[in-house]
Design an enzyme around this catalytic site. Structure first.
Site, PDB file in Angstrom:
ATOM      1  N   GLU A 181      10.291   1.027  10.301  1.00 60.36           N
ATOM      2  CA  GLU A 181      11.304   2.061  10.054  1.00 60.36           C
ATOM      3  C   GLU A 181      10.612   3.390  10.306  1.00 60.36           C
ATOM      4  O   GLU A 181       9.789   3.812   9.505  1.00 60.36           O
ATOM      5  CB  GLU A 181      11.785   2.020   8.600  1.00 60.36           C
ATOM      6  CG  GLU A 181      12.384   0.707   8.173  1.00 60.36           C
ATOM      7  CD  GLU A 181      13.746   0.460   8.775  1.00 60.36           C
ATOM      8  OE1 GLU A 181      14.396   1.415   9.242  1.00 60.36           O
ATOM      9  OE2 GLU A 181      14.156  -0.714   8.786  1.00 60.36           O
TER      10      GLU A 181
ATOM     11  N   LYS B 227       0.844  -1.197   0.000  1.00 60.44           N
ATOM     12  CA  LYS B 227       0.000   0.000   0.000  1.00 60.44           C
ATOM     13  C   LYS B 227       0.877   1.243   0.000  1.00 60.44           C
ATOM     14  O   LYS B 227       1.478   1.595   1.012  1.00 60.44           O
ATOM     15  CB  LYS B 227      -0.944   0.050   1.198  1.00 60.44           C
ATOM     16  CG  LYS B 227      -2.036   1.103   0.940  1.00 60.44           C
ATOM     17  CD  LYS B 227      -2.680   1.656   2.190  1.00 60.44           C
ATOM     18  CE  LYS B 227      -1.893   2.761   2.815  1.00 60.44           C
ATOM     19  NZ  LYS B 227      -1.793   4.005   2.018  1.00 60.44           N
TER      20      LYS B 227
ATOM     21  N   GLU C  11      10.545  15.509  15.331  1.00 65.33           N
ATOM     22  CA  GLU C  11      10.785  15.417  13.893  1.00 65.33           C
ATOM     23  C   GLU C  11       9.896  16.432  13.171  1.00 65.33           C
ATOM     24  O   GLU C  11       8.707  16.507  13.435  1.00 65.33           O
ATOM     25  CB  GLU C  11      10.456  14.001  13.414  1.00 65.33           C
ATOM     26  CG  GLU C  11      10.703  13.804  11.940  1.00 65.33           C
ATOM     27  CD  GLU C  11      10.531  12.357  11.497  1.00 65.33           C
ATOM     28  OE1 GLU C  11       9.453  11.794  11.701  1.00 65.33           O
ATOM     29  OE2 GLU C  11      11.502  11.804  10.949  1.00 65.33           O
TER      30      GLU C  11
ATOM     31  N   CYS D 222      13.791  10.475   6.679  1.00 66.88           N
ATOM     32  CA  CYS D 222      13.758   9.975   8.061  1.00 66.88           C
ATOM     33  C   CYS D 222      15.113  10.131   8.731  1.00 66.88           C
ATOM     34  O   CYS D 222      15.193  10.332   9.933  1.00 66.88           O
ATOM     35  CB  CYS D 222      13.287   8.529   8.108  1.00 66.88           C
ATOM     36  SG  CYS D 222      14.139   7.469   6.949  1.00 66.88           S
TER      37      CYS D 222
HETATM   38  P1  NAI Z   1       2.091   8.155   8.156  1.00 56.39           P
HETATM   39  O1  NAI Z   1       3.065   7.378   8.949  1.00 56.39           O
HETATM   40  O2  NAI Z   1       0.745   8.312   8.745  1.00 56.39           O
HETATM   41  O3  NAI Z   1       1.920   7.481   6.709  1.00 56.39           O
HETATM   42  C1  NAI Z   1       2.776   6.488   6.190  1.00 56.39           C
HETATM   43  C2  NAI Z   1       1.947   5.372   5.576  1.00 56.39           C
HETATM   44  O4  NAI Z   1       1.119   4.797   6.580  1.00 56.39           O
HETATM   45  C3  NAI Z   1       1.004   5.816   4.463  1.00 56.39           C
HETATM   46  O5  NAI Z   1       0.973   4.818   3.462  1.00 56.39           O
HETATM   47  C4  NAI Z   1      -0.327   5.898   5.161  1.00 56.39           C
HETATM   48  O6  NAI Z   1      -1.404   5.706   4.298  1.00 56.39           O
HETATM   49  C5  NAI Z   1      -0.233   4.750   6.138  1.00 56.39           C
HETATM   50  N1  NAI Z   1      -1.113   4.852   7.312  1.00 56.39           N
HETATM   51  C6  NAI Z   1      -1.553   5.970   7.941  1.00 56.39           C
HETATM   52  N2  NAI Z   1      -2.331   5.654   8.993  1.00 56.39           N
HETATM   53  C7  NAI Z   1      -2.388   4.306   9.032  1.00 56.39           C
HETATM   54  C8  NAI Z   1      -3.018   3.378   9.907  1.00 56.39           C
HETATM   55  N3  NAI Z   1      -3.757   3.757  10.942  1.00 56.39           N
HETATM   56  N4  NAI Z   1      -2.845   2.057   9.665  1.00 56.39           N
HETATM   57  C9  NAI Z   1      -2.092   1.637   8.642  1.00 56.39           C
HETATM   58  N5  NAI Z   1      -1.477   2.471   7.775  1.00 56.39           N
HETATM   59  C10 NAI Z   1      -1.621   3.791   7.965  1.00 56.39           C
HETATM   60  O7  NAI Z   1       2.743   9.544   7.821  1.00 56.39           O
HETATM   61  P2  NAI Z   1       2.114  10.870   7.171  1.00 56.39           P
HETATM   62  O8  NAI Z   1       0.788  11.159   7.782  1.00 56.39           O
HETATM   63  O9  NAI Z   1       2.179  10.755   5.706  1.00 56.39           O
HETATM   64  O10 NAI Z   1       3.160  11.962   7.654  1.00 56.39           O
HETATM   65  C11 NAI Z   1       3.119  12.461   8.980  1.00 56.39           C
HETATM   66  C12 NAI Z   1       4.496  12.598   9.557  1.00 56.39           C
HETATM   67  O11 NAI Z   1       5.119  11.338   9.635  1.00 56.39           O
HETATM   68  C13 NAI Z   1       5.474  13.413   8.735  1.00 56.39           C
HETATM   69  O12 NAI Z   1       5.328  14.760   8.972  1.00 56.39           O
HETATM   70  C14 NAI Z   1       6.794  12.887   9.206  1.00 56.39           C
HETATM   71  O13 NAI Z   1       7.172  13.513  10.408  1.00 56.39           O
HETATM   72  C15 NAI Z   1       6.519  11.431   9.478  1.00 56.39           C
HETATM   73  N6  NAI Z   1       6.945  10.565   8.370  1.00 56.39           N
HETATM   74  C16 NAI Z   1       8.086   9.835   8.519  1.00 56.39           C
HETATM   75  C17 NAI Z   1       8.545   9.046   7.500  1.00 56.39           C
HETATM   76  C18 NAI Z   1       9.781   8.257   7.626  1.00 56.39           C
HETATM   77  O14 NAI Z   1      10.315   7.785   6.644  1.00 56.39           O
HETATM   78  N7  NAI Z   1      10.286   8.052   8.812  1.00 56.39           N
HETATM   79  C19 NAI Z   1       7.855   8.979   6.200  1.00 56.39           C
HETATM   80  C20 NAI Z   1       6.625   9.742   6.170  1.00 56.39           C
HETATM   81  C21 NAI Z   1       6.229  10.511   7.225  1.00 56.39           C
END
Ligand code: NAI
Ligand code: MG
Length: 491
Positions: free
Chosen positions: A251, A176, A384, A285
Site C-alpha cells: 500500500e 515492525k 506526493e 496516503c
Molecule cells: P518509509 O516508507 O521509508 O517507512 C515506512 C516503514 O518502512 C517504516 O516502518 C520504516 O521503518 C520501514 N522501512 C524503511 N526503509 C526500509 C527498508 N529498506 N526495508 C524495510 N523497511 C523499511 O517512509 P518514511 O521514510 O517514514 O516517509 C517518507 C515518505 O514516504 C513520506 O514523506 C511520504 O511521502 C511517504 N509515506 C507514505 C505513506 C503511505 O501511507 N502511503 C506512509 C508513510 C510515508
C-alpha cells in the site's frame, strides 16, 4: 510504558542494547526510548513466528477460536481507549479527536475480522467439475509467517489493518512499526500478551527501516510481506521479496485528485476539500492533494477555501480545539517546507499558508497551505508531499478533468463532486484508481477494499480482500469413482 521487543511471548531488550529516541512532535523533545532491534533480534522473532506456525496450534485452530482472541484484543484496546489515544497524540502529533477515532477504528477492525474468522469454512468450498468421477474442494489456508512493516501516519490503526486479518487467517507474524511512532504497537503487544495469545503468534519489533525492516524483508523464514509506506521503500521490499518469491502486498503513496464540477454545493465542496487535505496534517496516503475545479466555480470556491483555511487552529494535539497538529518528524517538516518552496519556484501561486506559524516557536508545525494555478509539470502537482499542502488547478469540461486526474503515476484514490449523479458515475468508472469518493473525500470503512492502481500498490486490504491477503488457496481433488482409471492398466 513499554520499551522492549516483544518476541515469543516475552519482553526483551535489543541484543546489542541499542535504543531509539521517540519524539513528541509538538515539543520536539524526546519522550522515551525504545529498543532498536538488531538483525539477530529480527531473526529470533522470525524463528518464534516460524515455530508458532509450523509446530503451534494457531494455524489449525478453528476460525471461531481465533475469533475469540481477536474479540479479546478488541476489548483490551477498548479498555485503554483514552490512554492509547493520548499516547498516539504524543507520539504522532495528531489532534486528540482524530486519535480517538483511530483507536475506535482499530477496535472495529479487530471485531470485523473476528466476524470473518468465524465464517471461515473449514470444510472447504466445493468446485463443480465436468467429470463426476472427481470431487474437488478448495481450502483457504493461512499463508504462513507474515512480515508486516507499517508507517507512522496511523500507528495503531495501521497495525490493526495488518495484524487483525493475519490473525483471522491463522498466520503468525512479525510486526515492525515505524521508528517514528512505535509506542502504540508495543501496547498492542501488551494487550495480546494479556489475552494470552499463544507465544510467537504476534511478535512486535521496534527498529530502523534500513536494518530491522530490511532484515525482516529478506528473511527466508518469512512467507509473506505486507507493507504500507513510501514508493521507494515499497520497491526495496518487492525486490527483497523476489529473492524467495514471497507473497507481497503493498500500500504505497498517492497524489489523489478531487474533481469539483460547477454544479456542486460550494459549502459542501469546501468542507470535503479541507477534510481531504488537512485531516491528519495531510499525512494520508489517500489525501486528495490535487484539486481540480471547473472554471465557472473556480474563483468563488478558492476564495471560500482560503477564508476557511485561515481559520484552522494549529497547536498541540492535546489542546481542545486543535484542528491541525505538527508534522510527525523534523524530516517530514523539512520535506514539506522544501516542497512548498519548490512549488513557489515552479510558478504555482501561493494563496494561503506556506510557512511555520509565527505563534508556535517549538514543534514541527506547518501552516495549512493552498496553491493555485499549479503547473502540470511541477513537482507540486506530480509528487506526493504528505503534508498540509493543496495544489489547485482549473478545468473546463468532464473529459479534461478525467484526463488530468488520471495523468499520474499513482492511482490510490480520487474524489468527484457534482449534483449530477449520472456524471459522477461516468467519471467514477473512467478514473484509474482503487478508490473513488463521490461527493465526499476520505471516508474509510473496514468492510470495503482499500488499495491502489499503478504505483500506489499491489493487492487490497480491508474487507474480505484483506483476509485473502493472508491466505493461500489449496485444491483437494479426489478420485471417487469405483471404476479403475484404466490408462496404463487396461481393465
Ligand atoms: P518509509 O516508507 O521509508 O517507512 C515506512 C516503514 O518502512 C517504516 O516502518 C520504516 O521503518 C520501514 N522501512 C524503511 N526503509 C526500509 C527498508 N529498506 N526495508 C524495510 N523497511 C523499511 O517512509 P518514511 O521514510 O517514514 O516517509 C517518507 C515518505 O514516504 C513520506 O514523506 C511520504 O511521502 C511517504 N509515506 C507514505 C505513506 C503511505 O501511507 N502511503 C506512509 C508513510 C510515508
Ligand atoms: Mg514520535
Amino acid at each position: 510504558m513499554r520499551d522492549q521487543l516483544y518476541i515469543n511471548g516475552s519482553w526483551q531488550p535489543a541484543g546489542n542494547s541499542r535504543t531509539l529516541d521517540v519524539y513528541d512532535p509538538s515539543s520536539e523533545s524526546v519522550i522515551q526510548q525504545v529498543a532498536a532491534a538488531s538483525p539477530e533480534d529480527i531473526d529470533e522473532a522470525v524463528q518464534a513466528a516460524r515455530v508458532a506456525f509450523d509446530e503451534g496450534v494457531w494455524p489449525t485452530l478453528s476460525g471461531e477460536s481465533r475469533a475469540g482472541y481477536l474479540r479479546a484484543i478488541a476489548e483490551g484496546i477498548r479498555e485503554r481507549r483514552d490512554d492509547l489515544a493520548r499516547l498516539e497524540v504524543q507520539d504522532n502529533g495528531k489532534p486528540l479527536p482524530e486519535a480517538q477515532w483511530d483507536i475506535d477504528d482499530a477496535i472495529g477492525c479487530f471485531e470485523y475480522y473476528a466476524g470473518l474468522a468465524e465464517q471461515i469454512n473449514d470444510a472447504g468450498e466445493l468446485v463443480t467439475l465436468p467429470d463426476d468421477r472427481f470431487r474437488c474442494r478448495v481450502l483457504r489456508e493461512p499463508v504462513g509467517v507474515a512480515g508486516q512493516i507499517i508507517p507512522w501516519n496511523y500507528p495503531l490503526l495501521m497495525a490493526a489493518w495488518k495484524v487483525a486479518p493475519a490473525l483471522a487467517a491463522g498466520c503468525t507474524m512479525v510486526l515492525k512499526p515505524s521508528e517514528l511512532t512505535p509506542l502504540t504497537a508495543l501496547e498492542l503487544a501488551a494487550i495480546a500478551d494479556e489475552v494470552e495469545l499463544p507465544p510467537g503468534v504476534l511478535n512486535v519489533v521496534t527498529g530502523l527501516g534500513r536494518d530491522a525492516g530490511a532484515t525482516l524483508s529478506i528473511h527466508p523464514g518469512v512467507d509473506k510481506l505486507a507493507f504500507t509506506g513510501s514508493v521507494p521503500t515499497g520497491r526495496a521490499i518487492m525486490q527483497a521479496a523476489a529473492q524467495d518469491i514471497k507473497n507481497v502486498s503493498l500500500e504505497l503513496g498517492g497524489k489523489s485528485a478531487f474533481i469539483v464540477f460547477d454544479d456542486s454545493d460550494i459549502e459542501a465542496a469546501v468542507e470535503w476539500i479541507l477534510f481531504g487535505i488537512f485531516w491528519n496534517q495531510g499525512q494520508v496516503c489517500s489525501a486528495t492533494s490535487r484539486l481540480l475545479v471547473q472554471d465557472r466555480l473556480h474563483d468563488r470556491l478558492v476564495e471560500r477555501l482560503v477564508e476557511e483555511t485561515r481559520k484552522i487552529r494549529l497547536g498541540n494535539g492535546l489542546e481542545s480545539g486543535t484542528l491541525l497538529g505538527p508534522l510527525v518528524s523534523q524530516g517530514q517538516y523539512e520535506k514539506v517546507l522544501q516542497a512548498i518552496e519548490r512549488g513557489c519556484r515552479e510558478g504555482a501561486r501561493l494563496v494561503s499558508g506556506g510557512r511555520r506559524p509565527a505563534h508556535l516557536q517549538r514543534g514541527w508545525f506547518v501552516e495549512p497551505t493552498v496553491f493555485i494555478d499549479t503547473p502540470l509539470d511541477s513537482a507540486l502537482w506530480c509528487e506526493e508531499i504528505f503534508g498540509p499542502v493543496l495544489a489547485v488547478r482549473r478545468f473546463s469540461d468532464e473529459a479534461e478533468a478525467v484526463r488530468l486526474a488520471n495523468a499520474s503515476n499513482f492511482g490510490l484514490a480520487t474524489g468527484v463532486m457534482s449534483a449530477d449523479l449520472k456524471r459522477c458515475d461516468r467519471v467514477s468508472r473512467a478514473l484509474r484508481a482503487g478508490i473513488v469518493w463521490v461527493n465526499c473525500s476520505q471516508p474509510t470503512f473496514v468492510q470495503a477494499p482499500w488499495g491502489g492502481y499503478k504505483q500506489s500498490g499491489i493487492g487490497r486490504e480491508l474487507g474480505a480482500w484483506g483476509l485473502s491477503n493472508y491466505q493461500e488457496t489449496k485444491q483437494i481433488t479426489e478420485y471417487c469413482s469405483d471404476q479403475p482409471w484404466g490408462w496404463y492398466l487396461k481393465p
